[in-house]
Design a protein around this motif. Structure first.
Motif, PDB file in Angstrom:
ATOM      1  N   GLU A  15      34.167  51.897  53.457  1.00  0.00           N
ATOM      2  CA  GLU A  15      33.875  52.244  51.986  1.00  0.00           C
ATOM      3  C   GLU A  15      34.336  51.565  50.985  1.00  0.00           C
ATOM      4  O   GLU A  15      35.383  50.793  51.368  1.00  0.00           O
ATOM      5  CB  GLU A  15      34.539  53.776  51.886  1.00  0.00           C
ATOM      6  N   PRO A  16      34.029  51.143  50.022  1.00  0.00           N
ATOM      7  CA  PRO A  16      34.447  50.329  48.821  1.00  0.00           C
ATOM      8  C   PRO A  16      35.855  50.845  48.397  1.00  0.00           C
ATOM      9  O   PRO A  16      36.263  52.117  48.693  1.00  0.00           O
ATOM     10  CB  PRO A  16      33.474  50.855  47.968  1.00  0.00           C
ATOM     11  N   ALA A  17      36.684  50.080  47.997  1.00  0.00           N
ATOM     12  CA  ALA A  17      38.208  50.469  47.815  1.00  0.00           C
ATOM     13  C   ALA A  17      38.085  51.391  46.653  1.00  0.00           C
ATOM     14  O   ALA A  17      39.181  52.164  46.513  1.00  0.00           O
ATOM     15  CB  ALA A  17      38.747  49.102  47.086  1.00  0.00           C
ATOM     16  N   TRP A  18      37.132  51.429  45.683  1.00  0.00           N
ATOM     17  CA  TRP A  18      37.639  52.355  44.696  1.00  0.00           C
ATOM     18  C   TRP A  18      37.217  53.822  45.019  1.00  0.00           C
ATOM     19  O   TRP A  18      37.772  54.727  44.355  1.00  0.00           O
ATOM     20  CB  TRP A  18      36.348  51.973  43.225  1.00  0.00           C
ATOM     21  N   LYS A  19      36.639  53.956  46.379  1.00  0.00           N
ATOM     22  CA  LYS A  19      36.346  55.161  46.688  1.00  0.00           C
ATOM     23  C   LYS A  19      37.732  55.852  47.478  1.00  0.00           C
ATOM     24  O   LYS A  19      37.901  57.018  47.794  1.00  0.00           O
ATOM     25  CB  LYS A  19      35.161  55.108  47.720  1.00  0.00           C
ATOM     26  N   ARG A  20      38.567  54.711  47.696  1.00  0.00           N
ATOM     27  CA  ARG A  20      40.025  55.411  48.286  1.00  0.00           C
ATOM     28  C   ARG A  20      40.973  55.732  47.062  1.00  0.00           C
ATOM     29  O   ARG A  20      42.221  55.838  47.234  1.00  0.00           O
ATOM     30  CB  ARG A  20      40.469  54.105  49.059  1.00  0.00           C
ATOM     31  N   ILE A  21      40.553  55.532  45.853  1.00  0.00           N
ATOM     32  CA  ILE A  21      41.408  55.998  44.889  1.00  0.00           C
ATOM     33  C   ILE A  21      41.628  57.403  44.565  1.00  0.00           C
ATOM     34  O   ILE A  21      40.671  58.257  44.556  1.00  0.00           O
ATOM     35  CB  ILE A  21      40.821  55.571  43.352  1.00  0.00           C
ATOM     36  N   SER A  22      42.783  57.860  44.928  1.00  0.00           N
ATOM     37  CA  SER A  22      43.087  59.405  44.929  1.00  0.00           C
ATOM     38  C   SER A  22      44.387  59.537  44.475  1.00  0.00           C
ATOM     39  O   SER A  22      45.405  59.397  44.939  1.00  0.00           O
ATOM     40  CB  SER A  22      43.246  60.010  46.448  1.00  0.00           C
ATOM     41  N   ILE A  23      44.425  60.243  43.454  1.00  0.00           N
ATOM     42  CA  ILE A  23      45.539  60.318  42.473  1.00  0.00           C
ATOM     43  C   ILE A  23      46.395  61.341  43.268  1.00  0.00           C
ATOM     44  O   ILE A  23      47.598  61.354  43.408  1.00  0.00           O
ATOM     45  CB  ILE A  23      45.220  61.199  41.171  1.00  0.00           C
ATOM     46  N   ARG A  24      45.794  62.469  43.863  1.00  0.00           N
ATOM     47  CA  ARG A  24      46.346  63.581  44.787  1.00  0.00           C
ATOM     48  C   ARG A  24      47.187  62.745  45.927  1.00  0.00           C
ATOM     49  O   ARG A  24      48.418  63.200  46.135  1.00  0.00           O
ATOM     50  CB  ARG A  24      45.420  64.454  45.321  1.00  0.00           C
ATOM     51  N   GLY A  25      46.550  61.775  46.771  1.00  0.00           N
ATOM     52  CA  GLY A  25      47.226  60.906  47.660  1.00  0.00           C
ATOM     53  C   GLY A  25      48.289  60.123  47.237  1.00  0.00           C
ATOM     54  O   GLY A  25      49.364  60.158  47.890  1.00  0.00           O
ATOM     55  N   ILE A  26      47.960  59.311  46.222  1.00  0.00           N
ATOM     56  CA  ILE A  26      49.128  58.611  45.669  1.00  0.00           C
ATOM     57  C   ILE A  26      50.529  59.405  45.301  1.00  0.00           C
ATOM     58  O   ILE A  26      51.608  59.346  45.650  1.00  0.00           O
ATOM     59  CB  ILE A  26      48.721  57.881  44.572  1.00  0.00           C
TER      60      ILE A  26
ATOM     61  N   GLY B 255      45.522  47.613  44.057  1.00  0.00           N
ATOM     62  CA  GLY B 255      44.653  47.893  45.422  1.00  0.00           C
ATOM     63  C   GLY B 255      43.178  47.178  45.204  1.00  0.00           C
ATOM     64  O   GLY B 255      42.772  47.091  46.380  1.00  0.00           O
ATOM     65  N   LEU B 256      42.700  47.463  44.240  1.00  0.00           N
ATOM     66  CA  LEU B 256      41.053  47.105  44.037  1.00  0.00           C
ATOM     67  C   LEU B 256      41.164  45.553  44.220  1.00  0.00           C
ATOM     68  O   LEU B 256      39.900  44.982  44.378  1.00  0.00           O
ATOM     69  CB  LEU B 256      40.674  47.408  42.536  1.00  0.00           C
ATOM     70  N   LEU B 257      42.099  44.878  43.658  1.00  0.00           N
ATOM     71  CA  LEU B 257      41.741  43.392  43.607  1.00  0.00           C
ATOM     72  C   LEU B 257      42.369  42.765  45.020  1.00  0.00           C
ATOM     73  O   LEU B 257      41.486  41.485  45.241  1.00  0.00           O
ATOM     74  CB  LEU B 257      42.744  42.833  42.426  1.00  0.00           C
ATOM     75  N   VAL B 258      43.062  43.314  45.644  1.00  0.00           N
ATOM     76  CA  VAL B 258      43.611  42.675  46.949  1.00  0.00           C
ATOM     77  C   VAL B 258      42.698  42.039  47.933  1.00  0.00           C
ATOM     78  O   VAL B 258      42.175  41.057  48.535  1.00  0.00           O
ATOM     79  CB  VAL B 258      44.819  43.064  47.510  1.00  0.00           C
ATOM     80  N   GLY B 259      41.541  42.941  48.114  1.00  0.00           N
ATOM     81  CA  GLY B 259      40.428  42.926  49.023  1.00  0.00           C
ATOM     82  C   GLY B 259      39.571  41.668  48.608  1.00  0.00           C
ATOM     83  O   GLY B 259      39.553  40.803  49.492  1.00  0.00           O
ATOM     84  N   PRO B 260      39.095  41.678  47.307  1.00  0.00           N
ATOM     85  CA  PRO B 260      38.156  40.556  47.169  1.00  0.00           C
ATOM     86  C   PRO B 260      39.134  39.301  47.077  1.00  0.00           C
ATOM     87  O   PRO B 260      38.464  38.197  47.577  1.00  0.00           O
ATOM     88  CB  PRO B 260      37.972  41.002  45.627  1.00  0.00           C
ATOM     89  N   ILE B 261      40.197  39.330  46.627  1.00  0.00           N
ATOM     90  CA  ILE B 261      41.114  37.949  47.029  1.00  0.00           C
ATOM     91  C   ILE B 261      40.942  37.244  48.125  1.00  0.00           C
ATOM     92  O   ILE B 261      41.047  36.332  48.731  1.00  0.00           O
ATOM     93  CB  ILE B 261      42.522  38.113  46.245  1.00  0.00           C
ATOM     94  N   LEU B 262      41.472  38.363  49.386  1.00  0.00           N
ATOM     95  CA  LEU B 262      41.503  38.037  50.711  1.00  0.00           C
ATOM     96  C   LEU B 262      40.205  37.558  50.906  1.00  0.00           C
ATOM     97  O   LEU B 262      39.961  36.726  51.760  1.00  0.00           O
ATOM     98  CB  LEU B 262      41.809  39.337  51.463  1.00  0.00           C
TER      99      LEU B 262
END
Length: 533
Positions: free
Chosen positions: A205-216, A299-306
């Motif tokens: 899944e795209p990183a933005w779909k892993r954004i969860s305020i609850r989980g954080i 979190g959104l940025l490190v994937g594209p950088i890698l």
């Protein structure tokens, strides 16, 4: 077999490796996860993981004794498989036997490429490496000295890197990228999910779909509880010097939130943590909201950088370092110069709005908060709406109005309902269910859902919960008590701004919930006896 040709069947990959010397502290001590990380990326590239030979020792292999405990790992139907345990000398003997079998598969053209990690081309992997060199199949991986030896033996290494600064995830991405590049295969690294639990079955899944305020926020709770405990202890006579530690802890909360957010969203483990910490340090002035936003951006940025680093053929070590550094610096500097002042103001506005509502009509504010908190948790919005408010307030001052309401209107109400069912249950089975729930609520303050069966089973008990929560919340507002959630019932008053006020609120809600639930149970039992007669 020549690796330059493109067969119709998926490329078949074999892993050769060991826990090594330096690798052992970079993921080699957890062979199952390391193998799963590689398998996940192999699957993402459309390849097939065909074989694994991995020797894991209980100590670094730099000068290791042959008597040290070790294990040989292979590949089973469900993923990594522990084949044998014993002294390293015995495991090496078994590995040599397995090496001959794997070399035969290479000679037969059944293996198309190798991924190597601190392998042993001079001994336990010598036959396979020799066969791979003769067949000219490509290899990629990490381990400076071992790769140099393998190249001297003629192995066709298409991507090489040292181990320092890498993780299991970034090593896997780098190695598979090297093979995909060599074969001109389209490959998008699969990030996110838990490699420790599966073998590439997680969704990409795209990183933005892993954004969860609850989980954080839930992941950050231990830090906020530590803050509340530190504040309470600092108020003990003679321990006032801890106030400085409390101030330092508040300043560090945005960093913690940022690190957790970056790790969860990036899916890159330690790399995400490092990037989140860097961004969080630069976003400190923005408060909890600043830490949250910096972690999300990181979190959104490190994937594209890698991905960009491996596309440019950076070694795994360099890709890992660049990802963590740039993934933290870029959003961190954006926060520092532009966004942190805005998030700091927004956080202050929210905290001031809560304070204003309580000051305007404290009893009404508390009663409404208490009334709303049960529908919020039942409806699944508590962790994404109320919990962030609790943590935002605590990040500002170390205690929270909503934290006190949580304790009085949720935890203690649940305790009253379950304890009533311990004393006078409707069936014998309900006593055991209620007993475990009441114990967890009293000693840990974390299992309000234990009262659900009783609330949903009788509308009178549900109404009692709402009434008790409303009354408890009203007393919280009336006394001005602020505290923290997620602590034992008997500790809560001592970490609040008003021990007497919170204790009174808790007793009020407990008494109502306990008494009304007890009466409801007695009434139900009486009706059952009458019906049976």
């Amino acid at each position: 077999m020549n690796g330059d040709t493109a067969p119709e069947a998926p490329r078949r990959i074999a892993i050769l490796g060991s826990s090594g010397g330096n690798l052992r502290s970079h993921g080699g001590s957890d062979p199952a996860r390391l193998i799963n990380d590689v398998a996940r990326q192999v699957d993402a590239a459309g390849f097939v993981l065909e074989e694994v030979q991995f020797v894991a020792a209980a100590a670094s292999m730099d000068g290791v004794a042959q008597s040290v405990p070790a294990a040989l790992w292979g590949l089973g139907a469900d993923g990594p498989q522990l084949l044998q345990e014993g002294p390293l000398s015995e495991i090496n003997d078994l590995a040599r036997e397995n090496d001959e079998r794997l070399a035969a598969r290479v000679r037969a053209g059944e293996i198309d490429g190798l991924i190597v990690m601190s392998h042993d081309p001079g001994d336990t992997n010598s036959r396979t490496v020799t066969a791979a060199a003769a067949a000219e199949i490509p290899a990629a991986g990490t381990g400076g000295s071992s790769l140099a030896t393998a190249q001297q033996m003629g192995l066709r290494v298409v991507s090489a890197s040292g181990t320092t600064g890498t993780t299991s995830s970034t090593r896997a991405v780098s190695a598979v990228s090297g093979l995909a590049r060599h074969w001109k295969v389209s490959y998008r690294p699969r990030l996110g999910g838990s490699s420790a639990e599966g073998n590439g079955a997680e969704t990409d899944e795209p990183a933005w779909k892993r954004i969860s305020i609850r989980g954080i926020m839930v992941g950050s709770i231990p830090a906020f509880i530590a803050l509340a405990l530190l504040l309470a202890v600092s108020k003990i006579p003679g321990l006032g010097a801890l106030q400085g530690a409390f101030d330092l802890m508040i300043a560090g909360l945005p960093i913690i939130v940022s690190a957790i957010a970056a790790r969860k969203i990036s899916g890159l483990g330690e790399v995400g943590v490092v990037a989140g910490v860097i961004a969080g340090v630069l976003a400190q002035e923005g408060g909890i909201l600043g830490g949250l936003l910096s972690g999300i951006l990181s979190g959104l940025l490190v994937g594209p950088i890698l991905r960009r680093c491996v596309t440019w053929s950076f070694p795994a070590t360099t890709a890992n370092i660049a990802t963590g550094a740039l993934g933290g610096l870029l959003p961190g500097l954006l926060m520092y110069f532009v966004l942190s002042p805005l998030t700091a103001v927004l956080g202050t506005w929210i905290s001031d709005a809560i304070a204003w509502a309580v000051a305007f009509n404290p009893i009404m504010a508390g009663a409404l908060a208490g009334l709303a908190i049960w529908p919020a948790i039942i409806g699944g919005v508590y962790h994404s709406a109320i919990l962030p408010l609790v943590l935002l307030e605590m990040g500002q001052k170390g205690h929270s109005f909503f934290g006190a309401v949580d304790m009085a209107a949720l935890v203690v109400v649940s305790l009253g309902i379950t304890l009533a069912n311990v004393i006078r249950p409707r069936t014998s089975g309900e006593r055991a269910l209620a007993g475990s729930g009441s114990a967890v609520n009293f000693f840990f303050g974390t299992f309000v859902e234990s009262s659900y069966p009783f609330m949903f089973g009788d509308r009178r008990v549900f109404a009692a919960a709402l009434l008790a929560a409303t009354a408890g919340g009203a007393v919280v507002g009336m006394t001005g008590a602020e505290a923290s959630a997620y602590v034992p019932v008997f500790i809560a008053p001592f970490i609040s701004t008003s021990a007497a006020g919170l204790a009174l609120a808790m007793l009020t809600s407990f008494a109502i919930a306990f008494t009304l639930t007890l009466f409801a149970n007695l009434s139900a039992l009486k009706k059952n006896r009458a019906a049976a007669a």
